[in-house]
Design a protein around this motif. Structure first.
Motif, PDB file in Angstrom:
ATOM      1  N   GLU A  61       0.840  -1.205   0.000  1.00  0.00           N
ATOM      2  CA  GLU A  61       0.000   0.000   0.000  1.00  0.00           C
ATOM      3  C   GLU A  61       0.870   1.249   0.000  1.00  0.00           C
ATOM      4  O   GLU A  61       0.622   2.200  -0.736  1.00  0.00           O
ATOM      5  N   SER A  62       1.886   1.210   0.863  1.00  0.00           N
ATOM      6  CA  SER A  62       2.766   2.368   0.988  1.00  0.00           C
ATOM      7  C   SER A  62       3.529   2.623  -0.316  1.00  0.00           C
ATOM      8  O   SER A  62       3.706   3.759  -0.746  1.00  0.00           O
ATOM      9  N   LEU A  63       3.937   1.525  -0.984  1.00  0.00           N
ATOM     10  CA  LEU A  63       4.625   1.657  -2.274  1.00  0.00           C
ATOM     11  C   LEU A  63       3.694   2.257  -3.319  1.00  0.00           C
ATOM     12  O   LEU A  63       4.060   3.150  -4.077  1.00  0.00           O
ATOM     13  N   ARG A  64       2.452   1.730  -3.320  1.00  0.00           N
ATOM     14  CA  ARG A  64       1.458   2.203  -4.279  1.00  0.00           C
ATOM     15  C   ARG A  64       1.221   3.698  -4.113  1.00  0.00           C
ATOM     16  O   ARG A  64       1.163   4.447  -5.083  1.00  0.00           O
ATOM     17  N   SER A  65       1.127   4.106  -2.846  1.00  0.00           N
ATOM     18  CA  SER A  65       0.853   5.516  -2.575  1.00  0.00           C
ATOM     19  C   SER A  65       2.048   6.387  -2.979  1.00  0.00           C
ATOM     20  O   SER A  65       1.882   7.424  -3.611  1.00  0.00           O
ATOM     21  N   GLY A  66       3.260   5.948  -2.635  1.00  0.00           N
ATOM     22  CA  GLY A  66       4.436   6.758  -2.949  1.00  0.00           C
ATOM     23  C   GLY A  66       4.715   6.839  -4.437  1.00  0.00           C
ATOM     24  O   GLY A  66       5.050   7.884  -4.965  1.00  0.00           O
ATOM     25  N   LEU A  67       4.597   5.696  -5.113  1.00  0.00           N
ATOM     26  CA  LEU A  67       4.975   5.670  -6.525  1.00  0.00           C
ATOM     27  C   LEU A  67       3.858   6.167  -7.429  1.00  0.00           C
ATOM     28  O   LEU A  67       4.121   6.682  -8.511  1.00  0.00           O
ATOM     29  N   TRP A  68       2.589   5.983  -7.008  1.00  0.00           N
ATOM     30  CA  TRP A  68       1.524   6.300  -7.941  1.00  0.00           C
ATOM     31  C   TRP A  68       0.473   7.254  -7.363  1.00  0.00           C
ATOM     32  O   TRP A  68       0.449   8.425  -7.696  1.00  0.00           O
ATOM     33  N   THR A  69      -0.376   6.748  -6.461  1.00  0.00           N
ATOM     34  CA  THR A  69      -1.566   7.527  -6.080  1.00  0.00           C
ATOM     35  C   THR A  69      -1.234   8.843  -5.380  1.00  0.00           C
ATOM     36  O   THR A  69      -1.968   9.817  -5.520  1.00  0.00           O
ATOM     37  N   ASP A  70      -0.153   8.880  -4.580  1.00  0.00           N
ATOM     38  CA  ASP A  70       0.207  10.133  -3.905  1.00  0.00           C
ATOM     39  C   ASP A  70       1.601  10.594  -4.316  1.00  0.00           C
ATOM     40  O   ASP A  70       2.291  11.255  -3.549  1.00  0.00           O
ATOM     41  N   ASN A  71       2.054  10.223  -5.507  1.00  0.00           N
ATOM     42  CA  ASN A  71       3.407  10.587  -5.936  1.00  0.00           C
ATOM     43  C   ASN A  71       3.666  12.073  -5.690  1.00  0.00           C
ATOM     44  O   ASN A  71       2.918  12.925  -6.154  1.00  0.00           O
ATOM     45  N   PRO A  72       4.736  12.381  -4.907  1.00  0.00           N
ATOM     46  CA  PRO A  72       4.969  13.783  -4.519  1.00  0.00           C
ATOM     47  C   PRO A  72       5.071  14.726  -5.718  1.00  0.00           C
ATOM     48  O   PRO A  72       4.631  15.870  -5.650  1.00  0.00           O
TER      49      PRO A  72
ATOM     50  N   LEU B  17      20.049  13.612  -8.315  1.00  0.00           N
ATOM     51  CA  LEU B  17      19.254  14.405  -7.382  1.00  0.00           C
ATOM     52  C   LEU B  17      18.143  13.562  -6.772  1.00  0.00           C
ATOM     53  O   LEU B  17      17.799  13.730  -5.604  1.00  0.00           O
ATOM     54  N   GLY B  18      17.603  12.627  -7.549  1.00  0.00           N
ATOM     55  CA  GLY B  18      16.560  11.744  -7.034  1.00  0.00           C
ATOM     56  C   GLY B  18      17.079  10.923  -5.871  1.00  0.00           C
ATOM     57  O   GLY B  18      16.433  10.835  -4.811  1.00  0.00           O
ATOM     58  N   LEU B  19      18.268  10.319  -6.049  1.00  0.00           N
ATOM     59  CA  LEU B  19      18.844   9.501  -4.972  1.00  0.00           C
ATOM     60  C   LEU B  19      19.153  10.367  -3.752  1.00  0.00           C
ATOM     61  O   LEU B  19      18.900   9.961  -2.612  1.00  0.00           O
ATOM     62  N   ALA B  20      19.695  11.573  -3.990  1.00  0.00           N
ATOM     63  CA  ALA B  20      20.023  12.460  -2.876  1.00  0.00           C
ATOM     64  C   ALA B  20      18.751  12.837  -2.113  1.00  0.00           C
ATOM     65  O   ALA B  20      18.720  12.801  -0.874  1.00  0.00           O
ATOM     66  N   THR B  21      17.685  13.148  -2.843  1.00  0.00           N
ATOM     67  CA  THR B  21      16.421  13.515  -2.201  1.00  0.00           C
ATOM     68  C   THR B  21      15.857  12.332  -1.413  1.00  0.00           C
ATOM     69  O   THR B  21      15.377  12.485  -0.293  1.00  0.00           O
ATOM     70  N   LEU B  22      15.941  11.141  -2.025  1.00  0.00           N
ATOM     71  CA  LEU B  22      15.443   9.944  -1.354  1.00  0.00           C
ATOM     72  C   LEU B  22      16.170   9.716  -0.030  1.00  0.00           C
ATOM     73  O   LEU B  22      15.550   9.477   1.008  1.00  0.00           O
ATOM     74  N   LEU B  23      17.493   9.866  -0.071  1.00  0.00           N
ATOM     75  CA  LEU B  23      18.299   9.662   1.130  1.00  0.00           C
ATOM     76  C   LEU B  23      17.926  10.687   2.204  1.00  0.00           C
ATOM     77  O   LEU B  23      17.763  10.351   3.382  1.00  0.00           O
TER      78      LEU B  23
ATOM     79  N   ALA C 259       6.647  18.150   3.988  1.00  0.00           N
ATOM     80  CA  ALA C 259       5.299  17.595   3.991  1.00  0.00           C
ATOM     81  C   ALA C 259       5.285  16.213   4.616  1.00  0.00           C
ATOM     82  O   ALA C 259       4.432  15.893   5.443  1.00  0.00           O
ATOM     83  N   ARG C 260       6.260  15.358   4.249  1.00  0.00           N
ATOM     84  CA  ARG C 260       6.285  14.007   4.818  1.00  0.00           C
ATOM     85  C   ARG C 260       6.607  14.055   6.302  1.00  0.00           C
ATOM     86  O   ARG C 260       6.095  13.250   7.092  1.00  0.00           O
ATOM     87  N   ALA C 261       7.482  14.978   6.703  1.00  0.00           N
ATOM     88  CA  ALA C 261       7.803  15.107   8.122  1.00  0.00           C
ATOM     89  C   ALA C 261       6.548  15.453   8.912  1.00  0.00           C
ATOM     90  O   ALA C 261       6.258  14.865   9.949  1.00  0.00           O
TER      91      ALA C 261
ATOM     92  N   ARG D 213      10.221   3.873   6.101  1.00  0.00           N
ATOM     93  CA  ARG D 213       9.598   3.223   4.953  1.00  0.00           C
ATOM     94  C   ARG D 213       8.845   4.251   4.113  1.00  0.00           C
ATOM     95  O   ARG D 213       8.898   4.233   2.890  1.00  0.00           O
ATOM     96  N   ASP D 214       8.161   5.147   4.817  1.00  0.00           N
ATOM     97  CA  ASP D 214       7.429   6.193   4.107  1.00  0.00           C
ATOM     98  C   ASP D 214       8.399   7.077   3.314  1.00  0.00           C
ATOM     99  O   ASP D 214       8.151   7.404   2.152  1.00  0.00           O
ATOM    100  N   GLY D 215       9.523   7.429   3.959  1.00  0.00           N
ATOM    101  CA  GLY D 215      10.529   8.240   3.258  1.00  0.00           C
ATOM    102  C   GLY D 215      11.049   7.520   2.035  1.00  0.00           C
ATOM    103  O   GLY D 215      11.244   8.117   0.974  1.00  0.00           O
ATOM    104  N   LEU D 216      11.244   6.196   2.189  1.00  0.00           N
ATOM    105  CA  LEU D 216      11.774   5.400   1.084  1.00  0.00           C
ATOM    106  C   LEU D 216      10.799   5.365  -0.087  1.00  0.00           C
ATOM    107  O   LEU D 216      11.175   5.592  -1.235  1.00  0.00           O
ATOM    108  N   THR D 217       9.525   5.102   0.196  1.00  0.00           N
ATOM    109  CA  THR D 217       8.575   4.972  -0.913  1.00  0.00           C
ATOM    110  C   THR D 217       8.276   6.333  -1.543  1.00  0.00           C
ATOM    111  O   THR D 217       8.239   6.456  -2.762  1.00  0.00           O
ATOM    112  N   MET D 218       8.089   7.356  -0.708  1.00  0.00           N
ATOM    113  CA  MET D 218       7.834   8.689  -1.262  1.00  0.00           C
ATOM    114  C   MET D 218       9.056   9.184  -2.025  1.00  0.00           C
ATOM    115  O   MET D 218       8.938   9.731  -3.126  1.00  0.00           O
TER     116      MET D 218
END
Lengths: 220, 219
Positions: free
Chosen positions: B6-17, B41-47, B113-115, B129-134
């Motif tokens: 669910e969390s992956l679905r939300s981060g990657l698709w339904t709630d993609n930042p 930049l994507g990897l840096a932001t993810l980290l 926003a995630r914080a 996990r939320d940080g990872l998926t978002m």
């Protein structure tokens, strides 16, 4: 909320925020400690790597960064800022001077150039360090995008003669770039101005322990 | 408690930042001229997202409403500074290419926003996990946009991967020499993002139509 309760709460908020700041600062400090030597080494390597192409394989003594000199404003070189010069010596004889100048009249802002001039007055090479020219048009001055900038190696004020120091369209000897006329014009002009400066100030540029160099040392 | 899928679905698709919440558009539009910049930049932001979520969650007991924003800012900016130092030390070419945009991760509102929405109310593990998926959703969008714009603007695929992984400068696969310049200029960023959002909405609409048709048939 009553005034009596508010006081202690503000204090505890302040303490929380201060401790968090201390923790975060510690984290940054530790990372900085570990990374700083590598960052300094990277910068040094990058500088030497970016100076290498305009040295055209010249051998030199010591580190280029240690023979740096700054020419303060006002000067007749391109750009409004003080100009850094990396002076190259071999057996204490001047070999070349590398000028970091900026051509003011680029199409989208200044173009930072590294201009290498041999002691004889010939160009050892020119490279673009920084620019914001249009991708696909003006950015062809960058050596990673095209070979345009390489045509300047070996040229000097007598070759071609001063009046021919321009792009073809302006009656000069240098290739232009299709679709961009302002950018090459600015680069050619900046190189010519650097050569003119070198011709008249050669001894000052290579003088050891110049007052200018001392002033820079004191600033650091 | 949400499941991983669910969390992956939300981060990657339904709630993609980037695609849905339209957060962090400044870096998203500015650096996606090439795939490697987007990936970096994507990897840096993810980290940053994972680390800042973890720290925010770890300190959530102490978070007071009136000082929560300064706390998030402190945590996020120090994480970004650490990561900037690490990039400059170990991936100098990428650091030069991304320039100011690493430091600007601080201003990426997707992270605040995630914080605020998640990490300040959930356990450390769930927050990471939320940080990872978002973060992954944001990073994938950056990569996709970068690849798309690079393909159209330069005619190449995955050029200069050496900036991330070291080695000799790689030109990547050049399909067409030159390309459609507009794609790598700022307007191209807006147009590409708009195409991506339109594509996502169209996919969602079709799926919903199918779904409602099925329901009608069974009902």
């Amino acid at each position: 909320m009553s005034g009596e309760k508010r006081g202690p709460q503000i204090w505890s908020s302040a303490i929380i925020l201060a401790s968090l700041a201390a923790i975060c600062t510690a984290l940054v400090a530790v990372t900085h400690r570990t990374a700083a030597p590598r960052i300094a080494a990277n910068e040094q390597a990058y500088l030497e790597q970016s100076l290498a192409p305009v040295l055209a394989g010249l051998t030199y003594d010591g580190k280029l960064t240690e023979s740096t000199m700054t020419i303060p404003v006002p000067h007749s070189l391109p750009g409004d800022a003080p100009v850094n010069v990396y002076r190259v010596f071999a057996s204490e004889q001047p070999v070349a001077a590398l000028f970091v100048v900026s051509a003011r009249d680029g199409f989208t802002g200044p173009i930072k150039l590294l201009v290498g001039v041999a002691a004889s007055g010939e160009l050892t090479g020119v490279r673009v360090l920084e620019h914001k020219e249009t991708p696909g048009l003006g950015d062809l001055i960058d050596s990673t995008r095209s070979d345009w900038i390489l045509q300047f190696s070996g040229k000097s004020l007598g070759n071609p003669q001063a009046s021919r120091w321009a792009v073809r369209r302006d009656g000069g000897d240098f290739d232009q770039l299709t679709g961009a006329s302002i950018t090459p014009r600015a680069v050619v002009k900046a190189i010519k101005e650097t050569l003119l400066y070198f011709e008249t100030h050669r001894d000052e540029v290579f003088a050891q322990d110049t007052p200018m160099a001392d002033a820079v040392a004191e600033q650091q | 408690m949400t499941t991983i899928s669910e969390s992956l679905r939300s981060g990657l698709w339904t709630d993609n930042p980037g695609l849905v919440q339209l957060l962090g558009l400044c870096p998203l539009l500015a650096v996606t001229g090439t795939f490697v910049n987007g990936l970096g930049l994507g990897l840096a932001t993810l980290l940053v997202m994972v680390l800042s979520n973890a720290l925010v969650s770890a300190t959530r007991r102490f978070i007071r409403p009136e000082i929560r924003i300064p706390m998030y800012v402190l945590i996020i900016s120090s994480m970004v500074t650490c990561i900037q130092l690490i990039i400059l030390a170990w991936f100098p070419a990428l650091g030069r290419s991304l320039g100011i945009f690493i430091a600007l991760i601080v201003t990426n509102c997707a992270i605040v926003a995630r914080a605020e929405i998640f990490a300040s109310r959930n356990s450390i593990l769930a927050s990471m996990r939320d940080g990872l998926t978002m973060g992954a959703g944001f990073a994938l969008l950056l990569c996709a946009l970068g690849a798309f714009r690079e393909l159209i603007g330069h005619g190449s695929i995955v050029a200069r991967l050496d900036m991330l992984f070291g080695g000799e400068p790689m030109r990547g696969l050049t399909l067409v020499d030159g390309g459609f310049l507009l794609a790598i200029l700022p307007p191209g960023a807006f147009i590409s993002l708009a195409l991506f959002i339109a594509g996502k909405n169209e996919l969602d609409r079709r799926r919903q139509q199918k779904h409602s048709q099925l329901q009608r048939r069974s009902g």
